[in-house]
Design an enzyme around this catalytic site. Structure first.
Site, PDB file in Angstrom:
ATOM      1  N   GLN A 170       2.361  22.644 114.650  1.00 30.21           N
ATOM      2  CA  GLN A 170       2.199  21.742 115.785  1.00 30.21           C
ATOM      3  C   GLN A 170       3.140  20.569 115.561  1.00 30.21           C
ATOM      4  O   GLN A 170       2.824  19.645 114.821  1.00 30.21           O
ATOM      5  CB  GLN A 170       0.737  21.275 115.856  1.00 30.21           C
ATOM      6  CG  GLN A 170      -0.272  22.424 115.860  1.00 30.21           C
ATOM      7  CD  GLN A 170      -0.381  23.137 117.200  1.00 30.21           C
ATOM      8  OE1 GLN A 170      -0.427  22.499 118.250  1.00 30.21           O
ATOM      9  NE2 GLN A 170      -0.403  24.458 117.175  1.00 30.21           N
ATOM     10  N   GLY A 193      -7.434  17.290 122.494  1.00 36.49           N
ATOM     11  CA  GLY A 193      -6.721  18.410 121.882  1.00 36.49           C
ATOM     12  C   GLY A 193      -5.232  18.380 122.188  1.00 36.49           C
ATOM     13  O   GLY A 193      -4.737  17.532 122.949  1.00 36.49           O
ATOM     14  N   HIS A 194      -4.538  19.361 121.657  1.00 36.30           N
ATOM     15  CA  HIS A 194      -3.076  19.357 121.769  1.00 36.30           C
ATOM     16  C   HIS A 194      -2.599  19.605 123.207  1.00 36.30           C
ATOM     17  O   HIS A 194      -3.233  20.283 123.973  1.00 36.30           O
ATOM     18  CB  HIS A 194      -2.429  20.347 120.811  1.00 36.30           C
ATOM     19  CG  HIS A 194      -2.854  21.767 120.934  1.00 36.30           C
ATOM     20  ND1 HIS A 194      -2.293  22.761 120.177  1.00 36.30           N
ATOM     21  CD2 HIS A 194      -3.791  22.368 121.701  1.00 36.30           C
ATOM     22  CE1 HIS A 194      -2.857  23.902 120.481  1.00 36.30           C
ATOM     23  NE2 HIS A 194      -3.767  23.706 121.399  1.00 36.30           N
ATOM     24  N   ASN A 195      -1.493  18.989 123.518  1.00 30.19           N
ATOM     25  CA  ASN A 195      -0.741  19.235 124.766  1.00 30.19           C
ATOM     26  C   ASN A 195      -1.390  18.632 126.013  1.00 30.19           C
ATOM     27  O   ASN A 195      -0.896  18.859 127.122  1.00 30.19           O
ATOM     28  CB  ASN A 195      -0.534  20.747 124.991  1.00 30.19           C
ATOM     29  CG  ASN A 195       0.135  21.412 123.805  1.00 30.19           C
ATOM     30  OD1 ASN A 195       1.013  20.830 123.196  1.00 30.19           O
ATOM     31  ND2 ASN A 195      -0.309  22.602 123.455  1.00 30.19           N
TER      32      ASN A 195
END
Lengths: 346, 346, 346
Positions: free
Chosen positions: B195, B236-238
């Site tokens: 990531q 969370g991611h993105n």
């Protein structure tokens, strides 16, 4: 250090039934225990496991019978095993004194026997009660007051304007006194309302790992004596929490609630703001408390219902898709009946 | 430092009604305030408490009347009290400079007036904007860029590949830029997908205690200007989060959502992945957003319904067990009717 | 460091289709990628974005077709892009050795190539496996055992009585081994039951930022090989968690559950105590698991239902207020019919 079963009976105030010379060096769960190990049997369910248990000896709740074991009977096996653990697994002593790599402000006051671990900081004017232990990397803000025997675990952070009574234990990563979530709108932007009320803990309060208790806006967020808070719990600003309250894992309280004495909020319960949860009330896991809860009530659901009703609603809800279908069928039959009856009418 | 009521009227731009010579040294909630203390009354509900209030003076919302008090009227009492607090409770100054027990990489760049507290670390190539305060034990990763006046509280952790605009405040224990939760399956095992997208904060973003904002996979997880994030929030991611968004306590966002400007997600709301929550939408506490939400909509439940429908469904649901019983009774009656009508038929 | 597309095909074991001399220096999402950048297309949905994509080249899942691009086809684009990232974005090397401002107990044992960052502490008798990295301010308690290549991120806290296998990664702010939430009542007060069982992690376990795994009471809380835990997850005492389990953001487990291999609990799922979640079971987001779940089942709701039933119940529930109204209307019509039929009867 080991204990004989006779010593364990004396230590716990229990009643020996069996060979008092058996030697115990560890405690273990009843399904894993073996020679030299003590297990405990607190209820009927555990009694089944005890039948095949290979423990050296057992602590057994008064009123239960367990065949073929050396036993110490006790009215509260949890209390008895706790007393044994305290002897067999002593906590490491922390040497009193301030580690060379800690930073203590010269205006802070440290009581007798206080230990301050490496990389801890203690701010200006802070007062640390006798016998307190400040763990590695813990942060004690300016003006914070800790009572006697405070146990601040590594990396807990206590912002300024926080006070605690005696015998409080704060686990690692907990944050006390960060800004409450208070904003006002000015020209379409969120602008912070300063939060200067701080946090006030009574005596014997425990705060779990990574839990957060936010500072009140103008007056303290308060937590009463003997209240126990689990991990990852969020207590928003201005909450007033009573004595002996239990807040289980991941419980969240928005701002300005009153949680009365002896309330139990189980895991992931949420309480929206400005509510009263009455003395001794209990929430089921994941309850969303969006309105006041009366003293002694047991609730579940979002918004909450009485626990028993909620169970029946959940059970009935599984039939909902069928009920819709059945209702349509009934409607058709009623239509037919009405046509028939109408036709038959003179 | 104290303020006279005349000074308070001038400071806040409010309208004095009463004795301007009264001296104020503290602020307190309206039900607790006494001599020398200022309270505020922002709405009708608080006005009732004001009747018996012993405060030295009150800030009162324009349009309300409060008898028997020295008053400064103001259109936004929260903004007014904030201005008073800023004077009466000044934040302690942090001396510019790097503490001897901090570790700053020689390739890092510190702006003017930056203070770095004990046990903080600043990584290689990091850039810290003018007037920023890096708290005790805070961790600033390699290459991190902080704008002007960043306020990084003790023990916040900023991983590498994080950038912030000006005036951001990160509370204790918050973690920005840890790995997003991304794995792929290789030979039946979970294998991490690196990531490396980092995190990008706009201006004037606040992140609460122990909240987590994960790094994007290939591009940054982004948070817009003036967005406010409470404690124990998980992003969370993105995720792409707009401006002026409010994420209340324990809100959780799975990966790759778009949260548009001015959205408010109240406590314990969850958003599953790859969804769009439209501009200005509001979720009730504990909502489970499992599908897109249209701009301006108010939703509740899991999956969410329109708020008003959800309230009616909850109310009706309490009758579900009775409805099942009633339906069975109706079925019997229809059976009987059909038999009778059939019998009567020629 | 850059890679040619030929090198990327070799590195990943993929199949080159296009100009192998294209040079890639970064990876980016498919809708943002441009010259010099590599994106990936793993499914039909992403394929649409690829049509207008300006990336230098694409990694594309076998079986998909993408016109007008330089492509490396691969059966697992996630694994392929991971391999590319590992080369293009190498993790900074940590110099082996103990920083001058770390505190390592003289009785601790450090393996080969271990690095210990500033302000980290390692307790008495701890054993750190070869190649492990202990981040800034991390706390490793007395007697802790870490396997090879442990990656302990800044400010993670490992209490005493915790052991890990090889290749474990613990993110910032995670707390392993804090006291389980166990109390007994003595004279009306909550008294702690000591929690001395510790925590036991298998190999290749990842624990997300600010997650908490509490110590077992008498035996360890256990986490199996290759299990992955997201941020802000709470694992209470005595849980026994299998291999390859996925616990997503803000999941919470009360005490003493058995979570079998390959279970997936998605975001904000809660599990109350003493339950078994069978092998390969999957919970929808926000599920409240209050009873056992059978192997392979997919569940949702609180308490959980089979996922498909839950969806139908939710859909039907929106008609509940209408159903109540319709039922009342039907009752009236049945009353009327009964009166009519009764009247008509001879």
């Amino acid at each position: 250090m080991d204990l004989s079963l006779t010593q364990i009976a004396e230590l716990t105030g229990g009643r020996l039934a069996g060979d008092g010379d058996r030697i115990i060096s560890r405690v273990r769960p009843v399904h894993e225990a073996g020679p030299g190990e003590l297990a405990f049997v607190a209820n009927e369910k555990a009694r089944a496991a005890a039948l095949t248990c290979k423990a050296e000896a057992l602590i057994v709740a008064d009123g239960l019978t367990v065949e073929g074991h050396q036993v110490v009977f006790h009215e509260n096996p949890f209390a008895a095993i706790s007393a044994v653990i305290a002897v067999l697994y002593p906590e490491p002593k922390a040497e009193p004194g301030v580690h060379a790599m800690a930073v203590v402000d010269p205006t802070a006051t440290l009581g007798e026997g206080v230990s301050v671990a490496p990389f801890a900081t203690i701010g200006a004017g802070a007062i640390i009660g006798d016998g307190s232990r400040i763990g590695t990397g813990a942060v004690i803000g300016d003006g914070v007051i800790l009572g006697a025997r405070a146990r601040i675990h590594p990396r807990a952070v206590i912002y300024t304007r926080v006070t605690m009574g005696d015998d409080c234990e704060i686990h690692s990563g907990a944050v006390l006194g960060a800004d409450g979530f208070g904003f006002t709108s000015v020209d379409g932007q969120h602008v912070k309302v300063p939060q200067v009320g701080g946090v006030e803990l009574g005596n014997d309060v425990e705060v779990g790992a990574n839990s957060c208790i936010d500072a009140g806006t103008l007056a303290p967020t308060r937590i009463g004596d003997n209240t126990k808070i689990d991990d990852l719990v969020m207590i928003g600003h201005n909450n007033q929490i009573g004595q002996r309250v239990m807040l289980c894992g991941q419980v969240g309280l928005a701002g300005s609630n009153i949680i009365e004495d002896d309330v139990i909020l189980t895991g992931q319960t949420g309480v929206s703001g400005h509510l009263v949860v009455g003395k001794g009330a209990i929430s089921a896991a994941k309850t969303g408390i969006l309105r006041d809860v009366k003293p002694g009530h047991r609730v579940a659901g979002t918004p909450p219902m009485p626990l028993e009703l909620w169970r029946r609603v959940w059970k009935a809800s599984q039939h909902l898709p069928d009920m819709r279908r059945e209702m349509k069928a009934m409607l058709r039959r009623i239509d037919d009946l009405e046509r028939l009856v109408d036709t038959e009418a003179p």
